[in-house]
Structure formats: structure tokens, C-alpha cells
Design a protein around this motif. Structure first.
Motif: not given
Length: 324
Positions: A204-208, A253-262, A307-311, A287-293
Motif C-alpha cells: 500500500q505504501e508503494d502505491f502511495s 505496516s503489514n505491507g498488504k494492499l487494499g482492505r488487508l492493509w493495516s 506481521w510488521a513488514r516495515f516501519e 491499529v491506527v489505519a486500515g483494517d480494524q482501525a
């Protein structure tokens, strides 16, 4: 940056998206739209003369909507020349025809707009302001009705040519805004990377980040989507996954796309560094953004790190970017 579940759901229901364009780009769009409308008015009066036509039909109101697309979204599919020309002229012809055949009926205006939308679809020239052009032909009053099919020439065609000419001239001053979109794509260097060189999946962050690099609110075409995807891939390849240390107070971030991003913020505690034995207690997070915010939870340090792909770090415009 934390957002309650209610506000998060409300934002999604209302379709309020985070805008990635910079302030300078927004001002350029606004100034361009103002200059575009001035150009339409001046060029129409200049080409027709002061007494050539009633002042009330020198410019149709749908030009305001066209100005939004041409100067705020110059690379969008709905903003390209054929969409503008065909959308307005086809809709104008349909509006005039409906008014001449079915004058005075309450449903004439609705029929004109509906037929205009269908025609723009089939002729591949969808331009939302065209609906207003068809509507104006029906409800524009005696001055518009008196023009008949001359309405297609004056004011519609003259207005369209004027605003297109201004869009080409104004956007040409900014290399990243060249209009039509084909001129922008022609000057772009090749960004293609061979598939064998790909190392990381998109996030998600790459698209952003890619959206910010395009620096445009994109009503996206196939070409723009391809360019956006390529920019996101390149951004992904510049970053290493999974942080070495999990530090309280920081965002991950978990580095997912769309609804799975958190995005989770680690709550106060002891930093976990692999191999040191430190920070073995369960970690609490919010959870501050994305899924289950808006929700909170806990997990083991190793589980959280996997779970954490990156900071990530928050930006003023609501975006999240990878930490340096």
C-alpha cells in the motif's frame, strides 16, 4: 493519527479519499481553471463580435465543469480532447433534438441527459459536463431555444475549442502536466525493469509513494495505471522488509494492499531486538489505519515482527510512508 472506528467507517462510506497532490499543484490547477474560463469568454466574444449573439449564450455553464477536468485532472481519461469535443457536441445535438421534438414536457430534460450518457458511452467520449450541455439545450430558456442546431456551433463548439486551446497552452508550461496526456507520456523515459530483477511484492505504501511521484489526482487511463504500477514496483525494490527492532511508540505496516492493509502503533513497553533476549513480554498495539482501525490487541514479539513488514511514519496529508 489514530482515528475512531466510527469516523473511519464514515470516511469510507462518504468516499473521502486522501489527496496526495502537493499544495503547489492544487494552486496551479485553480489558477489554470480561472484562466481557462476567462479565455473561453474572451475568445468567444472576440470571434463573434459584441453584437453577434445575446450575452446570455456566449458561454455555457458546463464549461466550468470541463475546466475542473482539464486543469485539475489533465491526464484523466475523461479529460482528453475526444472526450471533451465529442462529449459536448454529441450531448448538445441530443439536447437540441429532444427540445425540438418534445418541447415543454417535464421529462424532456431527463430524456436528453439519459440519451447523452448512452451516446457518450458508445462513442467512447464520456465527459461528465456533456450531461449539463444536453440539459442546457432543454432548460436554457428562449435565447438558447432560438438558436436551434446553431447551438452546437455557438456557443458549444467555440467554447470547447477555446478551453482546449487554453488547456494545451497552460499545461505546456509544466513538464509534468503536458496536455493531452499523450504528450506527457512521450517525454517520459522508459522505466521498465525486467521481471527477473523484481525482489519484492507491492505494498500500500508503494502505491502511495507512486501517487505522490505522479503528483496528480488521476482519473486513471490504462497508460497511467501502468505507469503508476511501474513506479510502485520500483519503490518496493528500494526497501528492505521486516524491521530489525520493534520500538514502542513507532508505527508499523503489514505491507498488504487494499482492505488487508493495516498500520499498528506499538504501545509503551520494552523494545524487542532479535537475538538479545530483550522485550520478551507480550506487546500491545493500537491499529491506527486500515483494517480494524481503532482496535487494540497484543501479540508476542516474534509474531509482531513477522506481521510488521516495515516501519512507517505519518504525513500531514494523511499518507503513510516508509521510514528511512
Amino acid at each position: 493519527m489514530s482515528q475512531s472506528p466510527f469516523l473511519h467507517e464514515l470516511r469510507l462510506l462518504l468516499g473521502i479519499e486522501r489527496n496526495t497532490t502537493r499544495h503547489g499543484e492544487k494552486w496551479i490547477s485553480g489558477v489554470g481553471a480561472a484562466i481557462g474560463i476567462l479565455a473561453v469568454w474572451w475568445l468567444t466574444r472576440w470571434s463573434l463580435g459584441d453584437a453577434a449573439t445575446p450575452a446570455g449564450v456566449l458561454m455555457i455553464s458546463s464549461m466550468g465543469a470541463s475546466a475542473v477536468l482539464l486543469f485539475a485532472v489533465p491526464h484523466g481519461a475523461l479529460s482528453q480532447p475526444w472526450a471533451v469535443i465529442g462529449g459536448h457536441l454529441v450531448s448538445a445535438a441530443i439536447g437540441v433534438t429532444c427540445q425540438r421534438l418534445l418541447p415543454g414536457h417535464a421529462w424532456t430534460a431527463a430524456l436528453a441527459v439519459g440519451l447523452a450518457v448512452g451516446a457518450m458511452y458508445y462513442l467512447r467520449c464520456i465527459h461528465p459536463p456533456g450531461g449539463a450541455t444536453a440539459l442546457t439545450a432543454v432548460i436554457g430558456g428562449p435565447d438558447i431555444h432560438a438558436l436551434g442546431y446553431h447551438y452546437l456551433l455557438v456557443p458549444v463548439l467555440v467554447n470547447v475549442l477555446a478551453i482546449l486551446a487554453m488547456a494545451v497552452a497552460f499545461n505546456a508550461a509544466f513538464a509534468w502536466r503536458r496536455y493531452p496526456a499523450h504528450l506527457h507520456r512521450r517525454q517520459q523515459p522508459s522505466r521498465i525493469t525486467q521481471p527477473a530483477q523484481r525482489q519484492f511484492e507491492l505494498t500500500q505504501e508503494d502505491f502511495s509513494a507512486a501517487m505522490e511521484q505522479l503528483n496528480s489526482y488521476v482519473d486513471i487511463t490504462t497508460e497511467n495505471l501502468t505507469e503508476l504500477l511501474e513506479l510502485a514496483k520500483q519503490h518496493a525494490e528500494r526497501n528492505i522488509t521486516h524491521p530489525d527492532a520493534i520500538v514502542p511508540g513507532r508505527y508499523y505496516s503489514n505491507g498488504k494492499l487494499g482492505r488487508l492493509w493495516s498500520v499498528r502503533q506499538l504501545q509503551a513497553g520494552v523494545a524487542h531486538v532479535p537475538g538479545t533476549g530483550a522485550g520478551t513480554a507480550p506487546l500491545r498495539y493500537h491499529v491506527v489505519a486500515g483494517d480494524q482501525a481503532g482496535q487494540s490487541g497484543s501479540s508476542g514479539a516474534d509474531e509482531f515482527r513477522q506481521w510488521a513488514r516495515f516501519e512507517v511514519v505519518p504525513q500531514d496529508n494523511g499518507r503513510w510512508v516508509k521510514a528511512d
